[in-house]
Design a protein around this motif. Sequence first.
Motif, short mmCIF file in Angstrom:
data_model
loop_
_atom_site.label_atom_id
_atom_site.label_comp_id
_atom_site.label_asym_id
_atom_site.label_seq_id
_atom_site.Cartn_x
_atom_site.Cartn_y
_atom_site.Cartn_z
N THR A 1 -27.32 28.42 -3.55
CA THR A 1 -27.85 29.83 -3.24
C THR A 1 -28.61 29.50 -4.12
N VAL A 2 -28.18 29.50 -5.66
CA VAL A 2 -28.85 29.62 -6.96
C VAL A 2 -30.15 28.84 -6.51
N PHE A 3 -30.09 27.30 -6.15
CA PHE A 3 -31.35 26.33 -6.24
C PHE A 3 -32.50 26.67 -4.95
N LEU A 4 -31.59 27.57 -3.89
CA LEU A 4 -32.40 27.83 -2.57
C LEU A 4 -33.73 28.84 -3.41
N ILE A 5 -32.81 29.51 -4.10
CA ILE A 5 -34.09 30.90 -4.71
C ILE A 5 -34.55 30.73 -5.27
N SER A 6 -34.14 29.05 -6.46
CA SER A 6 -35.25 29.02 -7.33
C SER A 6 -36.63 27.59 -6.60
N LEU A 7 -35.85 26.79 -5.35
CA LEU A 7 -36.69 26.55 -5.51
C LEU A 7 -38.50 27.43 -4.62
N VAL A 8 -37.25 28.65 -3.94
CA VAL A 8 -38.85 29.35 -3.40
C VAL A 8 -39.80 29.97 -4.93
N LEU A 9 -39.17 30.28 -5.90
CA LEU A 9 -39.61 31.20 -6.92
C LEU A 9 -40.53 29.53 -7.06
N SER A 10 -40.62 28.23 -7.73
CA SER A 10 -41.29 27.40 -8.08
C SER A 10 -42.43 26.94 -6.78
N LEU A 11 -42.23 27.24 -5.96
CA LEU A 11 -43.06 27.82 -4.18
C LEU A 11 -44.24 28.11 -4.81
N LEU A 12 -43.54 29.06 -4.50
CA LEU A 12 -44.54 30.39 -5.35
C LEU A 12 -45.21 30.27 -6.28
#
Lengths: 475, 277, 287
Positions: free
Chosen positions: C267-278
């Motif tokens: 979950t944390v990885f997915l969130i940070s992935l979204v963050l870095s994409l943004l």
Amino acid sequence: MPRPRLALLLLAALAFGAHALAQTTQLTMWVRTPETVDLLGTSIERFHEANPDVRVRIVTFAADAYPGALQAAISGGDLPDMFQVHNSVPVPRLVSLGLIQSLEPHFSEGFRDRFDPATWWEGSTTVGGEIYAWPDRSFRRASLFLYYNRDVMRAAGLDPDAPPVTWDAFVDQANTVTEAGNGRVYGLHLGFTSGWFNERVILQLATTAADAHGVPAEHLPGRMVNWTTGELFDPSGIQEAIGFFAELMSSDAVHPDFLNTGRSQATAQWAAGQAAFLFDGSWRLQELLRTEPDLDFGIAMLPSRDGGPVLWGVEGGSQNAFAVATRSPNAAAAARLFEWLSDDYYPLLIEGAVDLTPIPELNARDELYTSDAFRELVRLTELGTVVLPSPVMENADQLETVVRLAGKTASRPFGESMQGFLADGAFDVSGFLASYGGQQNAFLAEALAEASADGAGVDESDWVFPGWEPTVNHY
Amino acid sequence: MRLRTLLRQLPVQVVLAVVALIWIYPFIWMVSSSFKTNREFLSRGLELLPEQFRTENYVRAWEVANFSQYFQNSVIVTVSTVVIVVVISALTGYALARVQFPGKRPLIVLYAATLFIPKGYTIIPVYQLIRELGLLNTLPGLILAEAGAAPVLFALLFMAHFSGIPKELDEAAELDGATFGQTFIHVMLPLAKPMIATTVVLQFMWTWNSFFTPLVLTLNNPDLRTLTVGLYAFVGEYNTDWTGLTAAALISIVPVLVLFLALQRYFIAGLTGSVKS
Amino acid sequence: MVPQLILVTAFTLYPIVMTHVYSLFEWPGFGPLDRFVGLRNYTRILADELFWNAFQKSFIFMAGTVALQLPLALLIAILLNSERLYGRNVYRTLFFIPVVTTSAVIGIVMRSIFASHDGLVNNGLQLLGLIDRPIRWLAQGDTAMIALILVASWKWLGIKMIMWLAGLQSLPVELYDAAKVDGASFWQTFRHITVPLLVPVGVVVLLFSMVDALTAFDLIFTMTEGGPGFATEFMELYIYRYAFTSFAGGLPQLGYASAAGVFFGVTVFLISLVLSLLARRASQVRR
């Protein structure tokens, strides 16, 4: 030319070393109870003098790190010769996995007969009647006591030799101390931060409240049942115990940091005069005698609701026993060490005011006692601990049930929940207790079903003891 | 002239000084506690100056906790780990930045993903691996485990750093007949000095403070325990020796602090390089 | 490259893979791995309110420390970036000291500092006349969380400050000169030049802050032990409780703990992935 001579010297040293090594048996011993490390060390020094062919090395562990260390050592096949068991890896499991060996063949004739018979307890120190672990102290142990600071009581105008016996008297005295203390001194202090400790405090108080037929056992803490009927433990006692705390909190008579202070720090603050009373384990006494030689304090039973004795149900055996790994070729030497320690180290336990020994004859030797407080602690311990009935002692097959039961735990641990409730009260105690008790009963039913499916001859009847009296030792 | 600058800075200086003082107050408190007796610590805890400066806490911490032996182990393990991590993550970072190969992007994402999985309880596989290598209860085993668990983050930072260096530099070196390795050592590494300093300080700090791995990998040879493991002897159910603990903690901080001071300049510049890209 | 691959595979990826394997078993952490239960650990996790409590508390803690550290560290970094500031190296060192101090000791010291009885924080606030009665910081769930966020931010801010400093020093001087010529105010310069240029640094600082917040076990364990109740039981403590302790007298449940770790990590990885994409999107838009 110094070189060749040096080489010769080295060679000689090596040869000598190898020779010495061949003669010496090296034993490694893991210890996780800091209160006994020094005593064991002293006794083992003397053992070395008497047995020059054996060398024992003690390895110590921080208590929090021990279960992880044990798991790793088991998974790597790297258990030391001797190690202290821990209830996260119970003895029957160790036996069934072939990880520890029977000590029965190595002990001399009559060795076990000197011990209190309940020391040899199926599933703890023995399995199938054979000794698998040597107890480092008595099973009559580790209940909670009331420590009272006489100086603080005097300063508040209380009789320093009459600590409160009932809950009402306790609340009164605590309030008196708090009022006299003017915001600097409180009635009660205790370190209510770890789940297991919180659970003990509440349960031990609760046993005096309502239905005493539910004196809880420390080996089966989840089994909050009425042992005479097998039905769910009456939760009203627990609620009364919580109410006792709530009352103290409402008048600020308990130290404001009791929910966020570790036990050793709470003890030190109490000793420094910040509170008149302290709830803590019997194990705290030796530390107090050592670090606070000038403190004028006494020890008494926890207050009970109506003034009766505070009982604490225990099982026999030992929670800190030492087992010998199957992979160790030195079981004979280990058994020799255990016999030596039984003669030489057990008296040190009493002299050092650490704990009772599993040999009643030693506990009765008055000349071993070096402090009155410890003499009093032993008296109270013998008065307050009752040996509980055990399904496994009735029917050895029930070991299968107990082992399976250990794999099932309530989703909400008891002690942490109590702390949460005292902290902000946003929590439904009776709902929690009902679901907790319900889960426990369901777990027992599941464990029994699994055990009988695997061929063990077990049923519920072994878990019910109709004629049992809580004030009488069952064995 | 200097005076005038100073005067102009006065408001800022005052604010900074006050904030910094509050900032390190807990630390000062720790230092002062380490010279007190335990009783003094509890009853007069808020006073900064001890009744008299006692050094016995330091003596006790050093001797009781077998600190001199532990200190030596800590130094060996930490220094070796840092060296391995720097070399390996620099190489990997360079390769990731310069060499194109199939599956590179997924590999980088996989690397990044490992940063977020909680790892406190993954000791058993590591333990079994070290045992298979026959390195249990040895310092090399411990170094290998410490170094192996670390370099992902730094490899990624090195990659970012090297990607920021213009390719022409490599090409020029290659034209001069340098091999891939020579280019790396003579051209790239000197440029990565600041990045190296960053890795050294952070990795040093992490390894120095590591607790569970050194404990478990030296189970049967406590002489190989590290300083942090020794420090935990002061934390626990039976311990009331807070001043001993603070003294021990201060002893264990000194090397990291010295290293930070020594490398501070590079440290800041190092991150400059990595984040610029 | 090859040695790194071997090391990472052996000591980072292999343990993580094994964690996934364990998560499919009922296993106490020792003995044979022979009770395969499929996804049952995962369904149990999803049904456990204390898991979701820990999940939520971890994110509150992470959000709190990030929100506090990022701007505060930037502010301090801007102040300490000025080359003319006297003693800036001293200040930098002072702000860095908590970073290197052992977490376990900080936890114990902070317990005293946030105490209700004679605690430093309460005494200070009372001295300033901000409160009448001592706040029971660590004895109530919400305030305990606040105290932990404050302490964790205090401890790790030094690293973030250094990162921001590095970012500030990488800013091109020419742009600022040009802005000055155009008569831009300090605030305008900050708003239109500094902030946009610092976004990539900010992403690195953010990632580090998140990783720090996820690995604060020592601090939390010594400061609150997850209490009171479960108010500060973050995911690491929850996992620890199942992996290594025998709470309620039962066996440890390493399989279950692994499932919790895997679920949370993903979950944390997915969130940070979204963050870095943004973040990447944001920096592309700027160009």
